[in-house]
Each structure stands twice: as structure tokens, then as C-alpha cells.
Design an enzyme around this catalytic site. Structure first.
Site, mmCIF file in Angstrom:
data_model
loop_
_atom_site.group_PDB
_atom_site.id
_atom_site.type_symbol
_atom_site.label_atom_id
_atom_site.label_comp_id
_atom_site.label_asym_id
_atom_site.label_seq_id
_atom_site.Cartn_x
_atom_site.Cartn_y
_atom_site.Cartn_z
ATOM 1 N N SER A 7 0.803 -1.223 0.000
ATOM 2 C CA SER A 7 0.000 0.000 0.000
ATOM 3 C C SER A 7 0.836 1.273 0.000
ATOM 4 C CB SER A 7 -0.935 0.017 1.220
ATOM 5 O OG SER A 7 -0.172 0.045 2.410
ATOM 6 N N GLY A 8 2.128 1.135 0.234
ATOM 7 C CA GLY A 8 2.991 2.318 0.268
ATOM 8 C C GLY A 8 3.441 2.725 -1.128
ATOM 9 N N TYR A 9 4.269 3.757 -1.174
ATOM 10 C CA TYR A 9 4.711 4.263 -2.478
ATOM 11 C C TYR A 9 5.620 3.269 -3.196
ATOM 12 C CZ TYR A 9 2.842 8.822 -1.115
ATOM 13 O OH TYR A 9 2.019 9.850 -0.726
ATOM 14 N N THR A 10 6.537 2.642 -2.472
ATOM 15 C CA THR A 10 7.409 1.680 -3.154
ATOM 16 C C THR A 10 6.619 0.445 -3.556
ATOM 17 O OG1 THR A 10 8.141 0.800 -1.036
ATOM 18 C CG2 THR A 10 9.551 2.432 -2.078
ATOM 19 N N CYS A 144 17.642 4.751 -0.982
ATOM 20 C CA CYS A 144 17.672 5.625 -2.158
ATOM 21 C C CYS A 144 18.837 6.617 -2.081
ATOM 22 C CB CYS A 144 16.338 6.345 -2.311
ATOM 23 S SG CYS A 144 15.651 6.980 -0.780
ATOM 24 N N ASN A 312 13.929 8.246 -6.655
ATOM 25 C CA ASN A 312 14.077 7.477 -5.420
ATOM 26 C C ASN A 312 13.178 6.254 -5.361
ATOM 27 O OD1 ASN A 312 12.266 9.891 -5.171
ATOM 28 N ND2 ASN A 312 11.556 8.762 -3.369
#
Lengths: 345, 61
Positions: A7-10, A144, A312
Site C-alpha cells: 500500500s505504500g509508495y514503493t 535511495c 528514489n
């Protein structure tokens, strides 16, 4: 393949890449908080790309390849159980990046929960560990800021050009997505918009990864990393100041960068006499897996300013994770990673 | 009599990139794909490049 912690950005970026990957089939994506919800309500760019819904982690079935997109500290205590789900794991968190367990005390402020597992993971930066990745079953993610710093200075270390007595100083300018999908008072738009916020002038955790990388070439020197948040969503620009050994000429530096990166599919040397972007620029790398690397040398002082720009979420996280998975599975390492970025953007 | 040309690779004297050259003539100006430097073909055998002198550019006068 499945993603635990999607569910996160990555996790979302990983899912985007996996859905377009010619050899990957996404079976399950987990989120405890969003269990039962369509993933496209969280990752809106994936509308009409997948009918998947989030499931709970305890519903994950066995698969060939498991990606972990959990918060730092979540996987290390569960790795015995997680490893029963797949023969191969790529963990995007910091939990298995460092080889020395004592470094977790120093840099992450707590002892590692499964130190015996550290040696079983390969650090997931192909430019440094391609050969080990080809036979690895467990691969760590990369930081990153560590990736940008390491790729900026790696040629100088590999060529033995660094004057180790003087240390390496690196400033990284970073976008807001580095902070993850969770919000805080300090990330509220009126507070965050327009900032140039120094958030880790010293003691940045990713320093440990850079030091670890330099040790591969027996380069032992101080690394001083500072991070500044700027008003971008994506992107890292590392500006490293490295003093080279007396007698080093600019041609030697060029040779070092050529030797390190000419054969690398995702590293481009950017130091141009013409064009609109003559040094590495994160803006044009959004969504791409490229790392643009460049330098300038002051011949009177021997200071090399080594630069690296990345997205990133891509070369600094999900993109490199897919690149590692490709290598681990014996596929062309560029599969699913051919997006060159946008211009203008 | 045909003007001599050459095809092959040469190294950029600025950034050490390999530059692929096709049917180039002596003194022809080309550009390094690596660093963008203006380069002059100073020899066909072997193919050799040098930085093109700025003062010799044609300013249209």
C-alpha cells in the site's frame, strides 16, 4: 509473485512495474489496513490495469518470488515465516541491507532481530553485486540516498583514486516521497510546500550502506552524508565532494567512470558540453530506472564533485528491486524497466 | 578522384567515449555522443579525433 506490504509508495511502484513485466504475474498484494479494497483505489495510476484487491498477509499463498514492501523493522523478526512462502525474496526495507549486525545498533538504534539471516541476503545494487545476485535466493533493497551517493563515487573508489585521509562529504537533495505514504504534521501541505528543509544534517542511516559499499574496494574513509528535503515529489540529487590523490588528472577520472559504467544498462554518464541538462538532473528521470552520473573536477584543489540523479522510488527502490529479481531469475535484467522518463515534465 | 573517407571507431579525446564514424573525411567536424564536444577528424588511418578548435569555427563571415 506476490507483494507483502503493497500500500505504500514503493509497493505501488513495484506493482506498476510488475503488471507490465513480461515474465511476472502478480498473484497477491497485501495490506492489513486496506484488506478487501481494490488496489487501484490506493494506487490510482493502476485503474484498469488490475482487478486485484488487497489481502491480509496471513492469506498469502506460496509463490515463486516474494517482494516485501513492509516498513523498516517489520520483516527482520518474521523472516523465518516469510521464507516459507517463496524460494526467492526481495526485501525493499533496510532490514537486511547491512552485513554487520552491530551496524543496526549504531545506525538504526536497535539490535537486529535475526542476525543469522544477514549473510544470506545479497545487497541489491546490481552495479556492485551482479555476480552474487545471479545465484542469490534472498536480496535486500537499497537505500535511495545510499544508492545515489554510492553510484556517484563508486568509480573513484573502484579506481583507487580517493584520498581517504580527507573523507567524502555528500549532500543529497530529496523529494517528499522519500518520507513514505504516511503523513505527519510536518508534511502537511502548508508546512511542506516550498521548503528546503535540512532533515538529516548528520547521522543519516544510509551512510552505513555507503561505508559498506566502499569497503568492497578496501576504501576506508569517513563518509559525511547530509540530506535536504526539497519541493519535489520524486527524485534524489547526490552531490559528493571527494578529494582525489595528488597527481590525478581529469582524464583519470573520466577513465574511472567509463570503466565503471560503460557496460551498465541503467547508469548513464552525464557531463556534457552542450544540451539543456549538462549534469545529472532528477526531473527527467521520474518513473525511469536510470541513474545519471557525472562529475566536475577542480584541478587546483583535487576536489571532484561527483553527482548522481535518480528517481528514489525507481532506481532507489522498486526499479532496482525488479532489476535484481530479473538477475536472480536468470532473465534479461532490463525486462520491465525500459521506460525512459518524460520530457518535458 | 574520389575524396578519401573512412569508417570505424575512435576515442573522444575529452571523455574517452567510443565514437562511431561512418564515411568521414579528413578535417570533418563531428560531435561526441558522450560529452557533446565538437571533434575534428585529424587522421583517417588510423581514425583519430581531436577537439575542434573554437577559433576555427565558421561564423558566417
Amino acid at each position: 509473485m506476490s507483494i507483502i506490504g503493497g500500500s505504500g509508495y514503493t509497493g505501488g511502484e513495484l506493482l506498476r512495474l510488475a503488471l507490465s513485466h513480461p515474465r511476472l504475474e502478480v498473484r497477491q498484494v497485501t495490506s492489513e489496513r486496506l484488506d478487501g479494497q481494490f488496489v487501484h483505489f490506493t494506487h490510482a495510476n493502476l485503474r484498469k490495469r488490475t482487478p486485484l484487491k488487497f489481502v491480509r498477509a496471513d492469506a498469502v499463498e506460496e509463490c515463486d518470488l516474494l517482494f516485501l514492501g513492509l516498513p523498516h523493522g517489520s520483516a527482520m523478526g518474521r523472516i523465518d515465516q516469510l521464507s516459507t512462502l517463496a524460494d526467492r525474496i526481495v526485501d525493499l526495507s533496510a532490514d537486511f541491507r547491512l552485513r554487520n549486525a552491530a551496524d543496526y545498533d549504531r545506525w538504526y538504534g536497535a539490535p537486529h532481530a535475526s542476525p543469522a539471516w544477514l549473510d544470506r541476503f545479497v545487497y541489491g545494487l546490481p552495479e556492485l553485486h551482479r555476480q552474487e545476485l545471479a545465484s542469490a535466493k534472498y536480496v535486500s533493497g537499497v537505500g535511495c540516498n545510499a544508492t545515489a551517493t554510492t553510484l556517484a563515487i563508486w568509480p573513484l573508489a573502484a579506481a583507487g583514486l580517493i584520498d581517504t585521509a580527507r573523507g567524502v562529504i555528500c549532500e543529497v537533495k530529496v523529494g517528499s516521497s522519500e518520507g513514505g505514504a504516511a503523513s505527519a504534521d510536518s508534511t502537511h501541505h502548508p508546512e511542506r510546500a516550498g521548503v528546503m528543509r535540512s532533515f538529516a544534517p548528520t547521522g543519516h542511516r544510509h551512510t552505513a550502506e555507503v561505508l559498506q559499499a566502499l569497503r568492497l574496494k578496501n576504501v576506508v574513509t569517513d563518509v559525511h552524508l547530509s540530506a535536504t528535503a526539497v519541493d519535489n515529489v520524486r527524485g534524489v540529487l547526490a552531490t559528493a565532494h571527494v578529494f582525489v590523490k595528488p597527481g590525478t588528472a581529469e582524464k583519470d577520472v573520466w577513465k574511472a567512470y567509463r570503466e565503471a559504467y560503460t557496460q551498465e544498462p541503467f547508469v548513464r554518464i552525464v557531463k556534457e558540453r552542450t544540451g539543456l541538462y549538462r549534469y545529472p538532473e532528477p526531473k527527467i528521470l521520474s518513473g525511469s530506472n536510470y541513474a545519471d552520473v557525472g562529475f566536475e573536477m577542480d584541478p587546483t584543489t583535487g576536489r571532484v564533485v561527483a553527482l548522481c540523479a535518480i528517481d528514489n522510488l525507481m532506481k532507489g527502490a522498486a526499479g532496482t528491486a525488479v532489476q535484481c529479481a530479473n538477475i536472480m531469475m536468470g532473465w534479461d535484467e532490463t525486462l520491465g524497466l525500459d521506460f525512459p522518463g518524460l520530457h518535458p515534465i | 578522384m574520389a575524396i578519401p573517407t573512412a569508417t570505424g571507431q575512435a576515442q573522444c579525446p575529452e571523455c574517452l567515449a567510443d565514437v562511431t564514424l561512418t564515411n568521414v573525411m579528413q578535417n570533418e567536424i563531428t560531435q561526441c555522443p558522450g560529452c557533446g564536444a565538437e571533434l575534428e577528424i585529424t587522421s583517417l588511418e588510423p581514425l583519430t579525433l581531436a577537439l575542434a578548435p573554437q577559433e576555427e569555427e565558421d561564423w558566417g563571415e
